[in-house]
Scaffold this motif. Structure first.
Motif, PDB file in Angstrom:
ATOM      1  N   ILE A  23       2.152   9.187   3.163  1.00  0.00           N
ATOM      2  CA  ILE A  23       0.724   9.292   3.452  1.00  0.00           C
ATOM      3  C   ILE A  23       0.261   8.066   4.245  1.00  0.00           C
ATOM      4  O   ILE A  23      -0.460   8.187   5.246  1.00  0.00           O
ATOM      5  N   MET A  24       0.691   6.892   3.813  1.00  0.00           N
ATOM      6  CA  MET A  24       0.257   5.678   4.504  1.00  0.00           C
ATOM      7  C   MET A  24       0.841   5.586   5.917  1.00  0.00           C
ATOM      8  O   MET A  24       0.169   5.100   6.825  1.00  0.00           O
ATOM      9  N   THR A  25       2.057   6.078   6.111  1.00  0.00           N
ATOM     10  CA  THR A  25       2.650   6.100   7.444  1.00  0.00           C
ATOM     11  C   THR A  25       1.856   7.014   8.362  1.00  0.00           C
ATOM     12  O   THR A  25       1.590   6.675   9.520  1.00  0.00           O
ATOM     13  N   GLU A  26       1.443   8.168   7.846  1.00  0.00           N
ATOM     14  CA  GLU A  26       0.626   9.096   8.627  1.00  0.00           C
ATOM     15  C   GLU A  26      -0.679   8.455   9.082  1.00  0.00           C
ATOM     16  O   GLU A  26      -1.218   8.797  10.132  1.00  0.00           O
ATOM     17  N   HIS A  27      -1.186   7.508   8.287  1.00  0.00           N
ATOM     18  CA  HIS A  27      -2.438   6.831   8.606  1.00  0.00           C
ATOM     19  C   HIS A  27      -2.205   5.455   9.229  1.00  0.00           C
ATOM     20  O   HIS A  27      -3.148   4.657   9.338  1.00  0.00           O
ATOM     21  N   GLU A  28      -0.969   5.188   9.614  1.00  0.00           N
ATOM     22  CA  GLU A  28      -0.590   3.955  10.310  1.00  0.00           C
ATOM     23  C   GLU A  28      -0.978   2.693   9.547  1.00  0.00           C
ATOM     24  O   GLU A  28      -1.440   1.702  10.130  1.00  0.00           O
ATOM     25  N   CYS A  29      -0.780   2.710   8.240  1.00  0.00           N
ATOM     26  CA  CYS A  29      -1.026   1.513   7.430  1.00  0.00           C
ATOM     27  C   CYS A  29       0.049   0.475   7.730  1.00  0.00           C
ATOM     28  O   CYS A  29       1.193   0.823   8.018  1.00  0.00           O
ATOM     29  N   SER A  30      -0.296  -0.790   7.616  1.00  0.00           N
ATOM     30  CA  SER A  30       0.640  -1.868   7.915  1.00  0.00           C
ATOM     31  C   SER A  30       1.746  -1.958   6.865  1.00  0.00           C
ATOM     32  O   SER A  30       1.594  -1.490   5.729  1.00  0.00           O
ATOM     33  N   GLY A  31       2.831  -2.591   7.248  1.00  0.00           N
ATOM     34  CA  GLY A  31       3.948  -2.804   6.328  1.00  0.00           C
ATOM     35  C   GLY A  31       3.549  -3.648   5.127  1.00  0.00           C
ATOM     36  O   GLY A  31       4.041  -3.441   4.016  1.00  0.00           O
ATOM     37  N   ILE A  32       2.649  -4.603   5.341  1.00  0.00           N
ATOM     38  CA  ILE A  32       2.200  -5.461   4.232  1.00  0.00           C
ATOM     39  C   ILE A  32       1.427  -4.636   3.209  1.00  0.00           C
ATOM     40  O   ILE A  32       1.640  -4.770   2.001  1.00  0.00           O
ATOM     41  N   ILE A  33       0.544  -3.777   3.676  1.00  0.00           N
ATOM     42  CA  ILE A  33      -0.222  -2.909   2.770  1.00  0.00           C
ATOM     43  C   ILE A  33       0.736  -2.001   2.004  1.00  0.00           C
ATOM     44  O   ILE A  33       0.637  -1.856   0.787  1.00  0.00           O
ATOM     45  N   LYS A  34       1.679  -1.397   2.718  1.00  0.00           N
ATOM     46  CA  LYS A  34       2.650  -0.503   2.062  1.00  0.00           C
ATOM     47  C   LYS A  34       3.450  -1.248   1.001  1.00  0.00           C
ATOM     48  O   LYS A  34       3.687  -0.712  -0.088  1.00  0.00           O
ATOM     49  N   ALA A  35       3.875  -2.466   1.301  1.00  0.00           N
ATOM     50  CA  ALA A  35       4.664  -3.246   0.333  1.00  0.00           C
ATOM     51  C   ALA A  35       3.847  -3.557  -0.918  1.00  0.00           C
ATOM     52  O   ALA A  35       4.343  -3.411  -2.048  1.00  0.00           O
ATOM     53  N   LYS A  36       2.607  -3.968  -0.742  1.00  0.00           N
ATOM     54  CA  LYS A  36       1.752  -4.273  -1.895  1.00  0.00           C
ATOM     55  C   LYS A  36       1.506  -3.029  -2.741  1.00  0.00           C
ATOM     56  O   LYS A  36       1.561  -3.079  -3.976  1.00  0.00           O
ATOM     57  N   ILE A  37       1.258  -1.917  -2.081  1.00  0.00           N
ATOM     58  CA  ILE A  37       1.012  -0.673  -2.818  1.00  0.00           C
ATOM     59  C   ILE A  37       2.279  -0.209  -3.530  1.00  0.00           C
ATOM     60  O   ILE A  37       2.221   0.286  -4.653  1.00  0.00           O
ATOM     61  N   SER A  38       3.415  -0.419  -2.928  1.00  0.00           N
ATOM     62  CA  SER A  38       4.687  -0.075  -3.577  1.00  0.00           C
ATOM     63  C   SER A  38       4.872  -0.857  -4.881  1.00  0.00           C
ATOM     64  O   SER A  38       5.297  -0.303  -5.900  1.00  0.00           O
ATOM     65  N   ILE A  39       4.535  -2.139  -4.859  1.00  0.00           N
ATOM     66  CA  ILE A  39       4.634  -2.969  -6.071  1.00  0.00           C
ATOM     67  C   ILE A  39       3.686  -2.439  -7.144  1.00  0.00           C
ATOM     68  O   ILE A  39       4.054  -2.317  -8.318  1.00  0.00           O
ATOM     69  N   VAL A  40       2.468  -2.114  -6.746  1.00  0.00           N
ATOM     70  CA  VAL A  40       1.475  -1.605  -7.692  1.00  0.00           C
ATOM     71  C   VAL A  40       1.938  -0.278  -8.297  1.00  0.00           C
ATOM     72  O   VAL A  40       1.836  -0.073  -9.509  1.00  0.00           O
TER      73      VAL A  40
END
Length: 133
Positions: A23-40
């Protein structure tokens, strides 16, 4: 919002993370945002799978969406009522060997995300987390 329902087990962490990443890739979220959300996601799904259903067999509903410059996630389970925001934050200045177990995951979540809200409604624990892009 897109919704995924999985078993509330540790093995579901990878499934929820991959779903959120798509979902985040489809919305072009940054790698930093994706990493933080993955931890959460790892922390929250781990807690739900460990504590919400002491007899096992429960489900977790995960929803995620990107709207108005934020990623919004909701974790919903029908396990034991538990407000993870009720407990005080752990004292991170204490040496690791003297710390009590528990509380660090939700503390990290609150520090990395922009808002974390809990409510218990109609027999469901509902944890909503927002991260600004």
């Amino acid at each position: 919002m897109e919704i995924l329902t999985v078993k509330a087990i540790p093995q579901s962490i990878d499934i929820v993370t991959a779903f959120a990443d798509r979902i985040m890739t489809e919305h072009e979220c940054s790698g930093i945002i994706k990493a933080k959300i993955s931890i959460v996601i790892d922390e929250i799904v781990s807690n739900i799978s460990s504590y919400a259903y002491p007899d096992g067999g429960g489900e977790l509903e995960f929803s995620i969406g990107v709207s108005e410059g934020s990623v919004i996630m909701t974790f919903t389970d029908m396990g034991q009522p538990f407000d993870p925001l009720k407990n005080p934050d752990p004292d991170v200045s204490i040496p690791t060997s003297k710390k009590q177990v528990g509380g660090l995951g939700i503390f990290m979540t609150k520090k990395m995300m922009d808002s974390v809200a809990y409510r218990y409604d109609d027999g469901k624990n509902i944890l909503t987390i927002t991260k600004k892009l």
